[in-house]
Motif scaffolding. Structure first.
Motif, PDB file in Angstrom:
ATOM      1  N   MET A 112      14.167   8.165  -7.989  1.00 60.71           N
ATOM      2  CA  MET A 112      13.270   7.458  -8.897  1.00 60.71           C
ATOM      3  C   MET A 112      11.979   7.108  -8.173  1.00 60.71           C
ATOM      4  N   GLN A 113      11.253   8.136  -7.754  1.00 58.71           N
ATOM      5  CA  GLN A 113      10.015   7.927  -7.013  1.00 58.71           C
ATOM      6  C   GLN A 113       8.974   7.157  -7.823  1.00 58.71           C
TER       7      GLN A 113
ATOM      8  N   TYR B 257      -0.545   9.280  -8.410  1.00 58.62           N
ATOM      9  CA  TYR B 257      -1.075   7.926  -8.591  1.00 58.62           C
ATOM     10  C   TYR B 257      -0.039   6.861  -8.292  1.00 58.62           C
ATOM     11  N   LEU B 258       1.221   7.275  -8.171  1.00 55.11           N
ATOM     12  CA  LEU B 258       2.263   6.393  -7.666  1.00 55.11           C
ATOM     13  C   LEU B 258       2.774   6.991  -6.363  1.00 55.11           C
ATOM     14  N   PRO B 259       2.913   6.183  -5.317  1.00 52.93           N
ATOM     15  CA  PRO B 259       3.360   6.725  -4.033  1.00 52.93           C
ATOM     16  C   PRO B 259       4.831   7.104  -4.078  1.00 52.93           C
ATOM     17  N   ALA B 260       5.222   7.983  -3.181  1.00 51.95           N
ATOM     18  CA  ALA B 260       6.624   8.366  -3.038  1.00 51.95           C
ATOM     19  C   ALA B 260       6.946   8.349  -1.550  1.00 51.95           C
ATOM     20  N   CYS B 261       7.413   7.181  -1.063  1.00 50.31           N
ATOM     21  CA  CYS B 261       7.665   7.051   0.368  1.00 50.31           C
ATOM     22  C   CYS B 261       8.842   7.906   0.812  1.00 50.31           C
ATOM     23  N   GLY B 262       9.815   8.111  -0.110  1.00 50.73           N
ATOM     24  CA  GLY B 262      10.960   8.959   0.188  1.00 50.73           C
ATOM     25  C   GLY B 262      12.137   8.255   0.817  1.00 50.73           C
ATOM     26  N   VAL B 263      11.976   6.988   1.223  1.00 53.22           N
ATOM     27  CA  VAL B 263      13.051   6.325   1.953  1.00 53.22           C
ATOM     28  C   VAL B 263      13.502   5.001   1.347  1.00 53.22           C
TER      29      VAL B 263
ATOM     30  N   GLY C 100       4.632   0.923  -4.119  1.00 52.52           N
ATOM     31  CA  GLY C 100       3.641   0.747  -5.176  1.00 52.52           C
ATOM     32  C   GLY C 100       3.250  -0.700  -5.412  1.00 52.52           C
ATOM     33  N   ALA C 101       3.935  -1.632  -4.759  1.00 51.79           N
ATOM     34  CA  ALA C 101       3.628  -3.056  -4.946  1.00 51.79           C
ATOM     35  C   ALA C 101       2.223  -3.363  -4.444  1.00 51.79           C
ATOM     36  N   GLY C 102       1.494  -4.185  -5.209  1.00 55.95           N
ATOM     37  CA  GLY C 102       0.175  -4.634  -4.795  1.00 55.95           C
ATOM     38  C   GLY C 102      -0.962  -3.683  -5.098  1.00 55.95           C
ATOM     39  N   MET C 103      -0.694  -2.643  -5.878  1.00 57.95           N
ATOM     40  CA  MET C 103      -1.735  -1.650  -6.152  1.00 57.95           C
ATOM     41  C   MET C 103      -2.912  -2.203  -6.947  1.00 57.95           C
ATOM     42  N   GLU C 104      -2.696  -3.308  -7.662  1.00 53.12           N
ATOM     43  CA  GLU C 104      -3.763  -3.865  -8.488  1.00 53.12           C
ATOM     44  C   GLU C 104      -4.955  -4.340  -7.644  1.00 53.12           C
ATOM     45  N   ASN C 105      -4.749  -4.531  -6.342  1.00 50.65           N
ATOM     46  CA  ASN C 105      -5.851  -4.931  -5.465  1.00 50.65           C
ATOM     47  C   ASN C 105      -6.728  -3.752  -5.059  1.00 50.65           C
ATOM     48  N   GLY C 106      -6.181  -2.541  -5.185  1.00 47.55           N
ATOM     49  CA  GLY C 106      -6.949  -1.360  -4.831  1.00 47.55           C
ATOM     50  C   GLY C 106      -7.070  -1.112  -3.347  1.00 47.55           C
ATOM     51  N   PHE C 107      -6.365  -1.897  -2.537  1.00 45.91           N
ATOM     52  CA  PHE C 107      -6.424  -1.734  -1.089  1.00 45.91           C
ATOM     53  C   PHE C 107      -5.176  -1.008  -0.600  1.00 45.91           C
ATOM     54  N   ALA C 108      -5.242  -0.495   0.628  1.00 44.79           N
ATOM     55  CA  ALA C 108      -4.111   0.228   1.210  1.00 44.79           C
ATOM     56  C   ALA C 108      -2.932  -0.719   1.425  1.00 44.79           C
ATOM     57  N   VAL C 109      -1.798  -0.147   1.796  1.00 37.90           N
ATOM     58  CA  VAL C 109      -0.587  -0.938   1.988  1.00 37.90           C
ATOM     59  C   VAL C 109      -0.805  -2.037   3.019  1.00 37.90           C
ATOM     60  N   ASP C 110      -1.657  -1.785   4.021  1.00 36.34           N
ATOM     61  CA  ASP C 110      -1.913  -2.806   5.052  1.00 36.34           C
ATOM     62  C   ASP C 110      -2.869  -3.897   4.582  1.00 36.34           C
TER      63      ASP C 110
ATOM     64  N   ALA D  57       1.765   9.825   1.205  1.00 36.66           N
ATOM     65  CA  ALA D  57       2.725   9.640   0.117  1.00 36.66           C
ATOM     66  C   ALA D  57       2.081   9.794  -1.253  1.00 36.66           C
ATOM     67  N   GLN D  58       0.738   9.846  -1.301  1.00 40.36           N
ATOM     68  CA  GLN D  58       0.047   9.960  -2.582  1.00 40.36           C
ATOM     69  C   GLN D  58      -0.732  11.263  -2.731  1.00 40.36           C
ATOM     70  N   ALA D  59      -0.312  12.282  -2.003  1.00 46.51           N
ATOM     71  CA  ALA D  59      -0.926  13.600  -2.124  1.00 46.51           C
ATOM     72  C   ALA D  59       0.177  14.653  -2.069  1.00 46.51           C
ATOM     73  N   VAL D  60       0.200  15.523  -3.056  1.00 50.39           N
ATOM     74  CA  VAL D  60       1.248  16.527  -3.179  1.00 50.39           C
ATOM     75  C   VAL D  60       0.634  17.912  -2.999  1.00 50.39           C
ATOM     76  N   LYS D  61       1.148  18.659  -2.071  1.00 52.87           N
ATOM     77  CA  LYS D  61       0.634  20.010  -1.819  1.00 52.87           C
ATOM     78  C   LYS D  61       0.901  20.912  -3.018  1.00 52.87           C
ATOM     79  N   ILE D  62      -0.105  21.702  -3.385  1.00 52.36           N
ATOM     80  CA  ILE D  62       0.016  22.625  -4.511  1.00 52.36           C
ATOM     81  C   ILE D  62      -0.431  24.010  -4.075  1.00 52.36           C
TER      82      ILE D  62
END
Length: 370
Positions: free
Chosen positions: A101-102, A87-93, A108-118, A149-154
């Motif tokens: 400190m992912q 639920y929090l992205p981890a860009c890695g860079v 993660g900025a702007g997530m309150e809008n519910g829209f993608a990074v763009d 960045a918001q999906a982790v392989k399991i």
């Protein structure tokens, strides 16, 4: 692509299942067939307004599923992979990811809008109205599109309902005890609020070796379950727990405390802070309002060298800690199946939150149909 999702359109409203249009994945995005979603208290904050968000919004951030399509620049995942959402992205860079400190990744900025990074939506109503997605995910829909960045392989062997829990509540609670409060062997640890997050703070404290894990919750069912999950004692309030805490600490107070109630206020933070010994640590996970403030004495804070800290996602790194927690589950060191009190269909989301507020659930799970 036409999908179904549970949407909240106003504070104080009800969840409504709607047909929605889902966009195709962009270059770094994946489309996920969502199999299960935890019914987390954070999604209920959209309804109560405790977390300000732009509505309407598809709920859900605690999910698991199967990757169905990938964008041209996706490198972390492939079609057919099983995933847990982060639920929090981890860009890695970014600066924070580079320091391990992912959980405070800059993307993660702007997530309150519910829209993608763009800035554009991934869901729309059938008439074209933009619909946000909780934490840029929206796991209350049976399909979603999000950045890799918001999906982790399991591992494919992990049940989807179990995997969903680790993407938020389990990692947040476990990490709050182990990373946030810094529980160590022989500690006396106080956990205030033992729902879907606090129950895992209990497990984390026990795993870290605390001699006394003291659960506080007004609901007797939750106290009973906490003792099944590793709490050594349980009480209905902090005040009732204090004689026991003093008896096992020579009157000093708890070594650490984790605050995981559904909605917190400054008075409860101050009460938990007062329960600590010198140089004790209070880890606050709960969301609350700013007013009327936190009535903590600066003298107590400084002279007793106490620590008050906020903890986000258990201060965990999703790309490492989600698989690690699932490994603990497979080895028998983390109990996840027992956290699931009841499973619901999408059209039962409102009932699920009624059950949560009534104290009937530790964690409800939405199981999707396709």
């Amino acid at each position: 692509m036409n999908v179904k999702g549970a949407v909240i359109d106003r504070v104080g409203g009800k969840w409504a299942v709607q047909e929605l249009d889902l966009v195709e994945p962009g270059p770094t995005e994946v489309r996920i067939k969502v199999m299960a979603s935890g019914l987390c208290h954070s999604d209920d904050h959209l309804v109560t307004g405790d977390i300000p968000n732009l509505l309407p919004m598809v709920g859900g951030h605690e999910g698991s599923g199967i990757v169905e399509a990938v964008g041209s620049a996706v490198t972390r995942l492939a079609v057919g992979d099983h995933i847990a959402t982060a639920y929090l992205p981890a860009c890695g860079v970014c600066n924070w990811c580079a320091q391990g400190m992912q959980y405070i990744c800059n993307t993660g900025a702007g997530m309150e809008n519910g829209f993608a990074v763009d800035g554009s939506p991934r869901f729309r109503t059938l008439d074209g109205t933009p619909v946000g997605a909780m934490q840029r995910l929206g796991t209350f829909a049976n399909y979603l599109v999000t950045d890799q960045a918001q999906a982790v392989k399991i591992d494919r062997e992990i049940p989807f309902d179990v995997a969903a829990l680790v993407s938020c509540g389990v990692a947040t609670g476990w990490g709050a005890a182990v990373n946030g409060a810094g529980v160590r062997p022989r500690d006396t640890t106080l956990v205030v609020g033992v729902g879907g997050v606090g129950m895992n703070a209990v497990q984390g404290a026990a795993h870290a070796g605390a001699a006394n894990v003291i659960a506080v919750d007004p609901v007797s069912f939750k106290r009973e379950q906490a003792e099944e999950m590793g709490a050594t004692h349980s009480f209905a309030s902090i005040a009732e727990a204090m004689p026991l805490i003093h008896s096992v600490t020579e009157g000093q107070g708890a070594d650490n405390a984790v605050l995981t109630v559904g909605v917190v206020d400054g008075g409860l933070i101050a009460e938990a802070f007062a329960a600590l010994r010198k140089q004790g640590t209070l880890a606050v996970v709960s969301i609350g309002q700013n007013e009327p403030g936190i009535p903590i004495s600066p003298l107590e804070l400084v002279v007793y060298a106490k620590q008050l800290r906020g903890v986000l996602f258990g201060n965990c790194n999703p790309t490492r800690d989600i698989p690690a927690l699932l490994d603990y589950y497979r080895s028998g060191h983390l109990r996840l199946d027992e956290l699931i009190t009841r499973r619901y269909g999408m059209d039962q989301v409102n009932q699920a939150y009624e059950d949560m507020h009534a104290g009937r659930n530790i964690r409800g799970v939405l199981v999707h149909e396709h």
